[in-house]
Design a protein around this motif. Sequence first.
Motif, PDB file in Angstrom:
ATOM      1  N   ARG A   1       0.827  -1.213   0.000  1.00  0.00           N
ATOM      2  CA  ARG A   1       0.000   0.000   0.000  1.00  0.00           C
ATOM      3  C   ARG A   1       0.862   1.264   0.000  1.00  0.00           C
ATOM      4  NH1 ARG A   1      -2.929  -2.977   3.748  1.00  0.00           N
ATOM      5  NH2 ARG A   1      -2.045  -1.768   5.473  1.00  0.00           N
ATOM      6  N   ARG A   2       1.921   1.259   0.807  1.00  0.00           N
ATOM      7  CA  ARG A   2       2.780   2.449   0.892  1.00  0.00           C
ATOM      8  C   ARG A   2       3.510   2.721  -0.423  1.00  0.00           C
ATOM      9  NH1 ARG A   2       5.508   2.952   6.941  1.00  0.00           N
ATOM     10  NH2 ARG A   2       3.537   3.016   8.081  1.00  0.00           N
ATOM     11  N   LEU A   3       3.721   1.666  -1.204  1.00  0.00           N
ATOM     12  CA  LEU A   3       4.388   1.837  -2.498  1.00  0.00           C
ATOM     13  C   LEU A   3       3.392   2.110  -3.620  1.00  0.00           C
ATOM     14  CD1 LEU A   3       6.988  -1.068  -2.175  1.00  0.00           C
ATOM     15  CD2 LEU A   3       7.499   1.391  -2.161  1.00  0.00           C
ATOM     16  N   GLY A   4       2.121   2.235  -3.263  1.00  0.00           N
ATOM     17  CA  GLY A   4       1.100   2.499  -4.273  1.00  0.00           C
ATOM     18  C   GLY A   4       0.675   1.276  -5.042  1.00  0.00           C
ATOM     19  N   LEU A   5       0.959   0.087  -4.516  1.00  0.00           N
ATOM     20  CA  LEU A   5       0.583  -1.153  -5.188  1.00  0.00           C
ATOM     21  C   LEU A   5      -0.697  -1.712  -4.568  1.00  0.00           C
ATOM     22  CD1 LEU A   5       4.112  -2.845  -5.278  1.00  0.00           C
ATOM     23  CD2 LEU A   5       2.973  -1.584  -7.123  1.00  0.00           C
ATOM     24  N   ARG A   6      -1.477  -2.380  -5.377  1.00  0.00           N
ATOM     25  CA  ARG A   6      -2.734  -2.963  -4.909  1.00  0.00           C
ATOM     26  C   ARG A   6      -2.574  -4.461  -4.693  1.00  0.00           C
ATOM     27  NH1 ARG A   6      -6.065  -1.613  -9.984  1.00  0.00           N
ATOM     28  NH2 ARG A   6      -4.048  -2.289 -10.790  1.00  0.00           N
ATOM     29  N   VAL A   7      -3.181  -4.964  -3.601  1.00  0.00           N
ATOM     30  CA  VAL A   7      -3.245  -6.396  -3.329  1.00  0.00           C
ATOM     31  C   VAL A   7      -4.687  -6.832  -3.605  1.00  0.00           C
ATOM     32  CG1 VAL A   7      -3.027  -8.164  -1.535  1.00  0.00           C
ATOM     33  CG2 VAL A   7      -1.460  -6.200  -1.528  1.00  0.00           C
ATOM     34  N   PRO A   8      -4.912  -7.778  -4.520  1.00  0.00           N
ATOM     35  CA  PRO A   8      -3.936  -8.615  -5.218  1.00  0.00           C
ATOM     36  C   PRO A   8      -3.665  -8.183  -6.666  1.00  0.00           C
ATOM     37  CG  PRO A   8      -6.090  -9.600  -5.446  1.00  0.00           C
ATOM     38  CD  PRO A   8      -6.287  -8.308  -4.689  1.00  0.00           C
ATOM     39  N   GLN A   9      -4.205  -7.040  -7.095  1.00  0.00           N
ATOM     40  CA  GLN A   9      -4.107  -6.693  -8.520  1.00  0.00           C
ATOM     41  C   GLN A   9      -2.657  -6.541  -8.975  1.00  0.00           C
ATOM     42  OE1 GLN A   9      -6.072  -5.307  -6.277  1.00  0.00           O
ATOM     43  NE2 GLN A   9      -8.112  -4.863  -7.093  1.00  0.00           N
ATOM     44  N   ASP A  10      -1.817  -5.925  -8.129  1.00  0.00           N
ATOM     45  CA  ASP A  10      -0.419  -5.714  -8.507  1.00  0.00           C
ATOM     46  C   ASP A  10       0.530  -6.729  -7.878  1.00  0.00           C
ATOM     47  OD1 ASP A  10      -1.014  -3.342 -10.020  1.00  0.00           O
ATOM     48  OD2 ASP A  10      -1.268  -2.305  -8.102  1.00  0.00           O
ATOM     49  N   VAL A  11       0.172  -7.230  -6.702  1.00  0.00           N
ATOM     50  CA  VAL A  11       1.004  -8.227  -6.032  1.00  0.00           C
ATOM     51  C   VAL A  11       0.115  -9.108  -5.160  1.00  0.00           C
ATOM     52  CG1 VAL A  11       1.554  -6.651  -4.114  1.00  0.00           C
ATOM     53  CG2 VAL A  11       3.035  -8.611  -4.562  1.00  0.00           C
ATOM     54  N   SER A  12       0.306 -10.412  -5.276  1.00  0.00           N
ATOM     55  CA  SER A  12      -0.420 -11.361  -4.425  1.00  0.00           C
ATOM     56  C   SER A  12       0.391 -11.632  -3.164  1.00  0.00           C
ATOM     57  CB  SER A  12      -0.667 -12.674  -5.178  1.00  0.00           C
ATOM     58  OG  SER A  12      -1.654 -12.512  -6.174  1.00  0.00           O
ATOM     59  N   VAL A  13      -0.317 -11.910  -2.059  1.00  0.00           N
ATOM     60  CA  VAL A  13       0.339 -12.155  -0.776  1.00  0.00           C
ATOM     61  C   VAL A  13      -0.292 -13.379  -0.121  1.00  0.00           C
ATOM     62  CG1 VAL A  13       0.877 -11.225   1.520  1.00  0.00           C
ATOM     63  CG2 VAL A  13       0.800  -9.687  -0.464  1.00  0.00           C
ATOM     64  N   THR A  14       0.553 -14.290   0.386  1.00  0.00           N
ATOM     65  CA  THR A  14       0.055 -15.439   1.160  1.00  0.00           C
ATOM     66  C   THR A  14       0.719 -15.441   2.527  1.00  0.00           C
ATOM     67  OG1 THR A  14       1.751 -17.066   0.518  1.00  0.00           O
ATOM     68  CG2 THR A  14      -0.132 -16.792  -0.959  1.00  0.00           C
ATOM     69  N   GLY A  15       0.008 -15.999   3.492  1.00  0.00           N
ATOM     70  CA  GLY A  15       0.526 -16.120   4.855  1.00  0.00           C
ATOM     71  C   GLY A  15       0.634 -17.566   5.295  1.00  0.00           C
ATOM     72  N   PHE A  16       0.792 -17.731   6.609  1.00  0.00           N
ATOM     73  CA  PHE A  16       0.915 -19.073   7.185  1.00  0.00           C
ATOM     74  C   PHE A  16       0.462 -18.976   8.641  1.00  0.00           C
ATOM     75  CE2 PHE A  16       2.639 -23.300   7.492  1.00  0.00           C
ATOM     76  CZ  PHE A  16       2.986 -23.687   6.193  1.00  0.00           C
ATOM     77  N   ASP A  17      -0.446 -19.828   9.048  1.00  0.00           N
ATOM     78  CA  ASP A  17      -0.970 -19.982  10.422  1.00  0.00           C
ATOM     79  C   ASP A  17      -2.478 -19.807  10.471  1.00  0.00           C
ATOM     80  OD1 ASP A  17       1.502 -20.444  11.497  1.00  0.00           O
ATOM     81  OD2 ASP A  17       1.726 -18.492  12.448  1.00  0.00           O
ATOM     82  N   ASP A  18      -3.040 -18.843   9.712  1.00  0.00           N
ATOM     83  CA  ASP A  18      -4.451 -18.459   9.778  1.00  0.00           C
ATOM     84  C   ASP A  18      -4.796 -17.919  11.159  1.00  0.00           C
ATOM     85  OD1 ASP A  18      -6.913 -17.942   8.688  1.00  0.00           O
ATOM     86  OD2 ASP A  18      -7.739 -19.909   9.171  1.00  0.00           O
ATOM     87  N   LEU A  19      -4.093 -16.853  11.551  1.00  0.00           N
ATOM     88  CA  LEU A  19      -4.404 -16.152  12.781  1.00  0.00           C
ATOM     89  C   LEU A  19      -5.690 -15.340  12.587  1.00  0.00           C
ATOM     90  CD1 LEU A  19      -0.843 -14.711  13.549  1.00  0.00           C
ATOM     91  CD2 LEU A  19      -1.795 -16.923  14.247  1.00  0.00           C
ATOM     92  N   SER A  20      -6.228 -14.799  13.682  1.00  0.00           N
ATOM     93  CA  SER A  20      -7.402 -13.933  13.569  1.00  0.00           C
ATOM     94  C   SER A  20      -7.091 -12.713  12.701  1.00  0.00           C
ATOM     95  CB  SER A  20      -7.863 -13.500  14.959  1.00  0.00           C
ATOM     96  OG  SER A  20      -6.806 -12.876  15.671  1.00  0.00           O
ATOM     97  N   LEU A  21      -5.814 -12.344  12.660  1.00  0.00           N
ATOM     98  CA  LEU A  21      -5.369 -11.225  11.819  1.00  0.00           C
ATOM     99  C   LEU A  21      -5.699 -11.459  10.348  1.00  0.00           C
ATOM    100  CD1 LEU A  21      -3.609  -8.638  11.415  1.00  0.00           C
ATOM    101  CD2 LEU A  21      -1.619 -10.165  11.314  1.00  0.00           C
ATOM    102  N   ALA A  22      -5.721 -12.718   9.911  1.00  0.00           N
ATOM    103  CA  ALA A  22      -5.885 -13.030   8.490  1.00  0.00           C
ATOM    104  C   ALA A  22      -7.201 -12.510   7.936  1.00  0.00           C
ATOM    105  CB  ALA A  22      -5.773 -14.535   8.261  1.00  0.00           C
ATOM    106  N   THR A  23      -8.253 -12.523   8.740  1.00  0.00           N
ATOM    107  CA  THR A  23      -9.543 -12.029   8.259  1.00  0.00           C
ATOM    108  C   THR A  23      -9.782 -10.577   8.681  1.00  0.00           C
ATOM    109  OG1 THR A  23     -10.599 -13.047  10.203  1.00  0.00           O
ATOM    110  CG2 THR A  23     -10.638 -14.284   8.127  1.00  0.00           C
ATOM    111  N   ALA A  24      -8.855  -9.986   9.457  1.00  0.00           N
ATOM    112  CA  ALA A  24      -8.955  -8.569   9.793  1.00  0.00           C
ATOM    113  C   ALA A  24      -8.375  -7.706   8.687  1.00  0.00           C
ATOM    114  CB  ALA A  24      -8.238  -8.291  11.114  1.00  0.00           C
ATOM    115  N   LEU A  25      -7.486  -8.302   7.866  1.00  0.00           N
ATOM    116  CA  LEU A  25      -6.899  -7.566   6.753  1.00  0.00           C
ATOM    117  C   LEU A  25      -7.921  -7.376   5.639  1.00  0.00           C
ATOM    118  CD1 LEU A  25      -3.452  -9.394   6.530  1.00  0.00           C
ATOM    119  CD2 LEU A  25      -3.862  -7.095   7.425  1.00  0.00           C
ATOM    120  N   GLU A  26      -7.691  -6.367   4.817  1.00  0.00           N
ATOM    121  CA  GLU A  26      -8.545  -6.136   3.653  1.00  0.00           C
ATOM    122  C   GLU A  26      -7.656  -5.901   2.434  1.00  0.00           C
ATOM    123  OE1 GLU A  26     -11.505  -6.198   1.306  1.00  0.00           O
ATOM    124  OE2 GLU A  26     -11.878  -6.432   3.456  1.00  0.00           O
ATOM    125  N   PRO A  27      -7.662  -6.797   1.428  1.00  0.00           N
ATOM    126  CA  PRO A  27      -8.494  -7.990   1.364  1.00  0.00           C
ATOM    127  C   PRO A  27      -8.049  -9.046   2.368  1.00  0.00           C
ATOM    128  CG  PRO A  27      -6.918  -8.004  -0.433  1.00  0.00           C
ATOM    129  CD  PRO A  27      -6.771  -6.666   0.240  1.00  0.00           C
TER     130      PRO A  27
END
Length: 336
Positions: A259-285
């Motif tokens: 976001r700070r670099l002006g890039l959109r997730v996932p249109q410009d860059v896709s991101v994956t995580g690991f664990d599935d913390l409660s944080l995972a559904t607090a993010l947008e997207p």
Amino acid sequence: MATTRPTSRDVARHASVSQATVSLVLGGKWQGRVSPRTAETVRAAARTLGYRPNLAARSLRLGRTRTALIVVPALTHDYFARVHAGASGVAAEHDFGVVLYPSPEGTGPAVDPFGSARAALDGVIASSMAPEALAALRGGGLPLVMLDSDPQGDRAAATVNFDISDGMHQAAGHVLGLGHRRIAHLAAAVDTWTFGVRARALAQALRGTAGTSLRTEPADLSVEDALRAATRALTAAPRPTALICDDDLLAAGACKAARRLGLRVPQDVSVTGFDDLSLATALEPELTTVRLPAEEVGAAGMRALLTVLAGRTAHTPVLPVELVCRGSTAPPAAGR
């Protein structure tokens, strides 16, 4: 006016079983000797009557405190809260107490908890600990069950693991299937078995796909350090189209960097995580991530410890994991 405390005889009468059966069930020694249906009847009777065993008398009789120590790298990560919840749930069913002990340096050496506590513990469960943090645990002289740790190590009486390698293969396969070929790995800068497995599995998963490049950026397990690592990755040339992160906290930092670099997730860059913390559904997207059943590993660890304390060889399961696909991943822009 004082009320009379219910006894095991009262529980036996209420459940229409013998006192010996009550003792077996509430002592956690009923498997193979009492049917599951009868065991549940006894537990229901104890709950209805408000029966609580006299743990002090039992400890004197058995020479045990019926207390286990759970050692975790930190208390700031809700994954470890879920591990504790799973372990303490099984412990409660067997009238065991649980003490939670964080390593004060996170993943560094833990201060020896045994100097004052050794006599008050029956066993130890250690989750996701760095090798140098285990010296005090190995020297404690108590049965040790390791969670999410090297199964080849000789320090533990039992080890319970996730299928971490399969989880990373699922994440990599998902990203490759979307068409990504320029990939950056936000790797946890932590010397533990579990993060070593993630790095090796990712490299292996990408090796068989032509035209794939992998850039690795190490980061401490914090949003702030992940922000810096992801910024380095996303400002490198050629810019990666996907960031595969060792942890959801790292993924949150990666999304912030985009976001700070002006890039959109996932249109410009896709991101994956690991664990599935409660944080995972607090993010947008919401975050595409590998779900680790933390409560299950905690429960399995406690069952393994109880088995070891009973003088039997513990089963050491490898728990399956699941990739949860959400909105943080999409095909690369050039391929849409």
